[in-house]
Design a protein around this motif. Structure first.
Motif, PDB file in Angstrom:
ATOM      1  N   ASN A  50       0.878  -1.158   0.000  1.00 29.52           N
ATOM      2  CA  ASN A  50       0.000   0.000   0.000  1.00 29.52           C
ATOM      3  C   ASN A  50       0.922   1.217   0.000  1.00 29.52           C
ATOM      4  OD1 ASN A  50       0.821   0.414   2.679  1.00 29.52           O
ATOM      5  ND2 ASN A  50      -1.169  -0.037   3.565  1.00 29.52           N
ATOM      6  N   ASP A  51       0.387   2.407   0.168  1.00 28.63           N
ATOM      7  CA  ASP A  51       1.227   3.608   0.107  1.00 28.63           C
ATOM      8  C   ASP A  51       2.256   3.692   1.226  1.00 28.63           C
ATOM      9  OD1 ASP A  51       0.185   4.621  -2.241  1.00 28.63           O
ATOM     10  OD2 ASP A  51      -1.369   5.785  -1.220  1.00 28.63           O
ATOM     11  N   GLU A  52       2.031   2.952   2.310  1.00 26.38           N
ATOM     12  CA  GLU A  52       2.903   3.065   3.477  1.00 26.38           C
ATOM     13  C   GLU A  52       3.828   1.884   3.697  1.00 26.38           C
ATOM     14  OE1 GLU A  52       0.236   3.691   6.721  1.00 26.38           O
ATOM     15  OE2 GLU A  52      -0.579   5.532   5.843  1.00 26.38           O
ATOM     16  N   HIS A  53       3.508   0.739   3.108  1.00 20.99           N
ATOM     17  CA  HIS A  53       4.254  -0.473   3.447  1.00 20.99           C
ATOM     18  C   HIS A  53       4.283  -1.437   2.265  1.00 20.99           C
ATOM     19  CE1 HIS A  53       5.812  -3.679   5.988  1.00 20.99           C
ATOM     20  NE2 HIS A  53       4.830  -4.463   5.577  1.00 20.99           N
ATOM     21  N   CYS A  54       5.396  -2.129   2.133  1.00 21.80           N
ATOM     22  CA  CYS A  54       5.514  -3.185   1.124  1.00 21.80           C
ATOM     23  C   CYS A  54       6.105  -4.421   1.790  1.00 21.80           C
ATOM     24  CB  CYS A  54       6.397  -2.732  -0.031  1.00 21.80           C
ATOM     25  SG  CYS A  54       6.501  -3.934  -1.379  1.00 21.80           S
ATOM     26  N   GLU A  55       5.438  -5.527   1.626  1.00 16.49           N
ATOM     27  CA  GLU A  55       5.875  -6.810   2.182  1.00 16.49           C
ATOM     28  C   GLU A  55       6.266  -7.713   1.018  1.00 16.49           C
ATOM     29  OE1 GLU A  55       6.683  -9.081   5.456  1.00 16.49           O
ATOM     30  OE2 GLU A  55       5.617  -7.174   5.631  1.00 16.49           O
ATOM     31  N   VAL A  56       7.445  -8.328   1.098  1.00 11.49           N
ATOM     32  CA  VAL A  56       7.932  -9.206   0.030  1.00 11.49           C
ATOM     33  C   VAL A  56       8.212 -10.581   0.605  1.00 11.49           C
ATOM     34  CG1 VAL A  56       9.752  -9.588  -1.683  1.00 11.49           C
ATOM     35  CG2 VAL A  56       8.985  -7.257  -1.194  1.00 11.49           C
ATOM     36  N   ARG A  57       7.833 -11.614  -0.137  1.00 12.14           N
ATOM     37  CA  ARG A  57       8.120 -12.990   0.256  1.00 12.14           C
ATOM     38  C   ARG A  57       8.826 -13.718  -0.880  1.00 12.14           C
ATOM     39  NH1 ARG A  57       6.526 -11.360   4.365  1.00 12.14           N
ATOM     40  NH2 ARG A  57       5.258 -12.323   5.978  1.00 12.14           N
ATOM     41  N   GLU A  58       9.801 -14.507  -0.498  1.00 10.91           N
ATOM     42  CA  GLU A  58      10.454 -15.440  -1.413  1.00 10.91           C
ATOM     43  C   GLU A  58       9.779 -16.790  -1.213  1.00 10.91           C
ATOM     44  OE1 GLU A  58      14.649 -17.775  -1.496  1.00 10.91           O
ATOM     45  OE2 GLU A  58      14.808 -15.576  -1.487  1.00 10.91           O
ATOM     46  N   CYS A  59       9.288 -17.363  -2.296  1.00 11.79           N
ATOM     47  CA  CYS A  59       8.580 -18.642  -2.218  1.00 11.79           C
ATOM     48  C   CYS A  59       9.298 -19.666  -3.089  1.00 11.79           C
ATOM     49  CB  CYS A  59       7.145 -18.488  -2.721  1.00 11.79           C
ATOM     50  SG  CYS A  59       6.183 -17.256  -1.821  1.00 11.79           S
ATOM     51  N   HIS A  60       9.201 -20.916  -2.682  1.00  9.13           N
ATOM     52  CA  HIS A  60       9.759 -22.024  -3.455  1.00  9.13           C
ATOM     53  C   HIS A  60       8.654 -23.047  -3.646  1.00  9.13           C
ATOM     54  CE1 HIS A  60      13.956 -20.665  -3.111  1.00  9.13           C
ATOM     55  NE2 HIS A  60      13.516 -20.121  -1.988  1.00  9.13           N
ATOM     56  N   PHE A  61       8.214 -23.176  -4.883  1.00  9.55           N
ATOM     57  CA  PHE A  61       7.158 -24.120  -5.223  1.00  9.55           C
ATOM     58  C   PHE A  61       7.748 -25.231  -6.069  1.00  9.55           C
ATOM     59  CE2 PHE A  61       4.989 -19.919  -4.985  1.00  9.55           C
ATOM     60  CZ  PHE A  61       4.209 -20.170  -3.874  1.00  9.55           C
ATOM     61  N   SER A  62       7.157 -26.407  -5.985  1.00 14.82           N
ATOM     62  CA  SER A  62       7.576 -27.497  -6.867  1.00 14.82           C
ATOM     63  C   SER A  62       6.349 -27.996  -7.608  1.00 14.82           C
ATOM     64  CB  SER A  62       8.238 -28.620  -6.067  1.00 14.82           C
ATOM     65  OG  SER A  62       7.358 -29.107  -5.090  1.00 14.82           O
ATOM     66  N   GLY A  63       6.602 -28.603  -8.735  1.00 18.38           N
ATOM     67  CA  GLY A  63       5.518 -29.092  -9.573  1.00 18.38           C
ATOM     68  C   GLY A  63       5.687 -28.587 -10.982  1.00 18.38           C
ATOM     69  N   ASP A  64       4.676 -28.822 -11.792  1.00 18.84           N
ATOM     70  CA  ASP A  64       4.763 -28.360 -13.171  1.00 18.84           C
ATOM     71  C   ASP A  64       4.416 -26.865 -13.263  1.00 18.84           C
ATOM     72  OD1 ASP A  64       1.959 -28.120 -13.125  1.00 18.84           O
ATOM     73  OD2 ASP A  64       1.633 -29.915 -14.344  1.00 18.84           O
ATOM     74  N   ARG A  65       4.528 -26.340 -14.448  1.00 16.90           N
ATOM     75  CA  ARG A  65       4.327 -24.910 -14.684  1.00 16.90           C
ATOM     76  C   ARG A  65       2.967 -24.422 -14.183  1.00 16.90           C
ATOM     77  NH1 ARG A  65       6.533 -21.055 -17.779  1.00 16.90           N
ATOM     78  NH2 ARG A  65       5.182 -19.457 -18.677  1.00 16.90           N
ATOM     79  N   ASP A  66       1.926 -25.149 -14.518  1.00 16.39           N
ATOM     80  CA  ASP A  66       0.587 -24.729 -14.095  1.00 16.39           C
ATOM     81  C   ASP A  66       0.448 -24.719 -12.581  1.00 16.39           C
ATOM     82  OD1 ASP A  66      -0.247 -24.351 -16.708  1.00 16.39           O
ATOM     83  OD2 ASP A  66      -1.108 -26.368 -16.883  1.00 16.39           O
TER      84      ASP A  66
END
Length: 146
Positions: free
Chosen positions: A106-122
């Motif tokens: 939002n205008d005051e805050h930014c939250e970032v996450r690093e994610c690791h998923f497995s599986g096919d593209r979809d």
């Protein structure tokens, strides 16, 4: 009275499509940009060229700037940004297939996450979209339900 915008790369509009499939979405959905190329990330969202060259499009710095750019472009109250490697190709030892960065802001805050998923593209794209909505609710629940 709050609204939401998106800046998507690896999900290619899937996050926006999920919201758009709900009747009445126009009450909260401002718009979405699919920014697959680095050039478009830079020109449309203002992602710094130095970030793209040194950190890459799949980085916390890039998605943070994507989210802030989506807020600036749309005037929305909240933004979600996603960039990652959905595969099956494109991964490397440093940035493997399934690595996805998600930012909510939002205008005051930014939250970032690093994610690791497995599986096919979809599956990776689907999980990325669902995790983005989850992160929005986790990060801004109090502002959303006021």
């Amino acid at each position: 009275g709050l609204n939401l915008s998106f800046a998507e790369s690896c999900t290619a509009g899937l996050v926006a499509a999920k919201l758009g499939s709900i009747s009445g979405a126009s009450e909260v959905f401002s718009g979405s940009l699919v920014t697959y190329s680095n050039h478009i990330k830079n020109v449309w969202l203002g992602v710094d060229e130095a970030v793209l060259k040194t950190k890459g499009a799949v980085s916390s710095q890039c998605v943070e700037q994507m989210a802030k750019g989506a807020l600036n472009m749309s005037g929305a109250d909240f933004a979600i940004a996603i960039s990652g490697i959905a595969g099956p190709g494109g991964g490397s030892r440093e940035k493997p297939v399934g690595l996805v960065y998600i930012a909510v802001a939002n205008d005051e805050h930014c939250e970032v996450r690093e994610c690791h998923f497995s599986g096919d593209r979809d599956y990776i794209r689907e999980q990325s979209a669902l995790r983005a909505y989850s992160l929005l609710l986790e990060s801004f629940w109090d502002e959303i339900v006021e």
